[in-house]
Scaffold this motif. Structure first.
Motif, mmCIF file in Angstrom:
data_model
loop_
_atom_site.group_PDB
_atom_site.id
_atom_site.type_symbol
_atom_site.label_atom_id
_atom_site.label_comp_id
_atom_site.label_asym_id
_atom_site.label_seq_id
_atom_site.Cartn_x
_atom_site.Cartn_y
_atom_site.Cartn_z
ATOM 1 N N LEU A 49 0.830 -1.206 0.000
ATOM 2 C CA LEU A 49 0.000 0.000 0.000
ATOM 3 C C LEU A 49 0.866 1.258 0.000
ATOM 4 N N LEU A 50 1.934 1.254 0.811
ATOM 5 C CA LEU A 50 2.844 2.405 0.827
ATOM 6 C C LEU A 50 3.413 2.662 -0.562
ATOM 7 N N GLY A 51 3.764 1.594 -1.250
ATOM 8 C CA GLY A 51 4.336 1.727 -2.576
ATOM 9 C C GLY A 51 3.343 2.157 -3.640
ATOM 10 N N SER A 52 2.047 2.120 -3.311
ATOM 11 C CA SER A 52 1.006 2.498 -4.269
ATOM 12 C C SER A 52 0.611 3.960 -4.172
ATOM 13 N N VAL A 53 1.197 4.691 -3.223
ATOM 14 C CA VAL A 53 0.897 6.119 -3.057
ATOM 15 C C VAL A 53 1.854 6.932 -3.922
ATOM 16 N N ARG A 54 1.311 7.794 -4.752
ATOM 17 C CA ARG A 54 2.151 8.658 -5.575
ATOM 18 C C ARG A 54 2.958 9.605 -4.697
ATOM 19 N N PRO A 55 4.140 10.047 -5.147
ATOM 20 C CA PRO A 55 4.859 11.096 -4.424
ATOM 21 C C PRO A 55 3.949 12.297 -4.188
ATOM 22 N N GLY A 56 3.890 12.742 -2.937
ATOM 23 C CA GLY A 56 2.998 13.821 -2.569
ATOM 24 C C GLY A 56 1.589 13.369 -2.231
ATOM 25 N N GLY A 57 1.321 12.065 -2.391
ATOM 26 C CA GLY A 57 -0.009 11.525 -2.126
ATOM 27 C C GLY A 57 -0.211 11.182 -0.661
ATOM 28 N N ILE A 58 -1.432 10.715 -0.363
ATOM 29 C CA ILE A 58 -1.874 10.498 1.012
ATOM 30 C C ILE A 58 -2.120 9.019 1.283
ATOM 31 N N PHE A 76 -7.804 1.308 18.599
ATOM 32 C CA PHE A 76 -7.519 1.599 17.198
ATOM 33 C C PHE A 76 -6.398 2.622 17.072
ATOM 34 N N SER A 77 -5.537 2.386 16.100
ATOM 35 C CA SER A 77 -4.556 3.386 15.678
ATOM 36 C C SER A 77 -4.928 3.854 14.281
ATOM 37 N N THR A 78 -5.003 5.167 14.100
ATOM 38 C CA THR A 78 -5.304 5.752 12.797
ATOM 39 C C THR A 78 -4.201 6.727 12.435
ATOM 40 N N LEU A 79 -3.590 6.514 11.288
ATOM 41 C CA LEU A 79 -2.513 7.373 10.807
ATOM 42 C C LEU A 79 -2.888 7.942 9.437
ATOM 43 N N VAL A 80 -2.653 9.222 9.269
ATOM 44 C CA VAL A 80 -2.771 9.871 7.967
ATOM 45 C C VAL A 80 -1.418 10.502 7.681
ATOM 46 N N ALA A 81 -0.837 10.163 6.525
ATOM 47 C CA ALA A 81 0.514 10.645 6.223
ATOM 48 C C ALA A 81 0.633 10.984 4.747
ATOM 49 N N ARG A 82 1.510 11.948 4.457
ATOM 50 C CA ARG A 82 1.782 12.341 3.068
ATOM 51 C C ARG A 82 3.154 11.814 2.662
#
Length: 230
Positions: free
Chosen positions: A150-159, A215-221
C-alpha cells in the motif's frame, strides 16, 4: 473539500483491469462471515453513515483513490460524490454488490471488485490510498507485506490513511482462528518515518463483555521526493 482529479482517464491503468478474484477463491473464514452479516443488517437498516475513522479520512482524499478493504463503501461513495475516481476492493460480495448498485444509480466513478486482499497484487499509483479496519484480519507477515504494498502504491505527494486494531485490544469475536495480527503503534509509525505525519490518533472503545477495541489511525503524506538510500 476533496479535490477533483486533475485530468480524465480510466479508473485503472490498462494492466490493472483484470483483478477480480472468482468467488470460489474467496476466503470463507469467520471474519468474512462476521462482516457479511453486519453489512446485510446495515443495508436493511439503511445505515450508511460514515464511521469516525472514515470521517477523519474523507477531507484528505483527492484525485484517484484506492479504498483497500472498503467494506460497505460508505467512504468510497462519499469520495466519489465529492469528485474522486475510486477503486474499491473488498472480500465481501454483499458489500461490493451494494457499492455497484449505488454507483450505477448515481453515475459515480467507482470501480468496485471482490478481491482476496491477503494476496491481491497492487499495481500502479494513486493520489490517496485508504485501508480502514482491514490489516488486523491477516496474519502478521501478510499484514506487513500488504501494508508495504500500500505504501508503494501512493504517488509522491499523495496520502495514505491506515487504521488498524493494535495491541491492547481484548475484543476478539470477529477474528478467525487461522490468523490475525494486533500491530504495535510504534511499529506503524516507524514504517512512515520518512513521511509527513498529518494525523496520529489512538482511540479506545468499549466492546461487549467488558472488552476493549484499541484503534490506531494514521494519515501521512508521502514525500514528493525521497532521497536515495545511502
Amino acid at each position: 473539500m476533496i479535490a477533483a482529479p486533475a485530468e480524465p482517464g480510466p479508473l485503472l491503468p490498462p494492466h490493472e483491469t483484470a483483478y477480480a478474484v472468482p468467488p470460489s477463491t474467496m476466503p470463507t473464514d469467520r471474519s468474512l462471515r462476521f462482516f457479511d452479516d453486519q453489512f446485510r443488517r446495515q443495508v436493511r437498516a439503511q445505515d450508511f453513515a460514515l464511521n469516525p475513522f472514515e470521517q477523519l479520512a474523507l477531507p484528505h482524499l483527492r484525485g484517484h483513490v484506492l479504498d483497500y478493504g472498503c467494506g460497505l463503501g460508505n467512504l468510497a461513495l462519499a469520495a466519489a460524490r465529492a469528485g474522486c475516481r475510486v477503486v474499491a476492493l473488498d472480500a465481501s460480495a454483499t458489500a461490493i454488490e451494494h457499492i455497484r448498485r449505488v454507483a450505477a444509480s448515481e453515475g459515480l466513478p467507482i470501480d468496485a471488485e471482490v478481491a482476496d486482499l491477503r494476496s491481491y497484487p497492487l499495481a500502479g499509483e494513486f493520489d490517496a490510498v485508504v485501508s480502514i479496519g482491514l490489516l488486523m484480519f491477516f496474519d502478521c507477515a501478510t499484514a506487513w507485506r500488504q501494508l508495504d504494498a500500500l505504501l508503494g502504491s501512493v504517488r509522491p505527494g499523495g496520502i495514505l490513511v491506515v487504521n488498524v486494531l493494535v495491541e491492547g485490544t481484548t475484543f476478539m469475536d470477529m477474528f478467525a482462528p487461522e490468523g490475525h495480527c494486533l500491530l504495535r503503534g510504534d511499529d506503524l509509525l516507524a514504517r512512515l518515518a520518512a513521511w509527513e505525519l498529518l494525523e496520529d490518533l489512538t482511540q479506545r472503545f468499549d466492546a461487549p463483555g467488558g472488552t476493549q477495541k484499541v484503534f490506531s489511525t494514521l494519515v501521512a503524506r508521502r514525500p514528493a521526493c525521497v532521497p536515495p538510500a545511502t
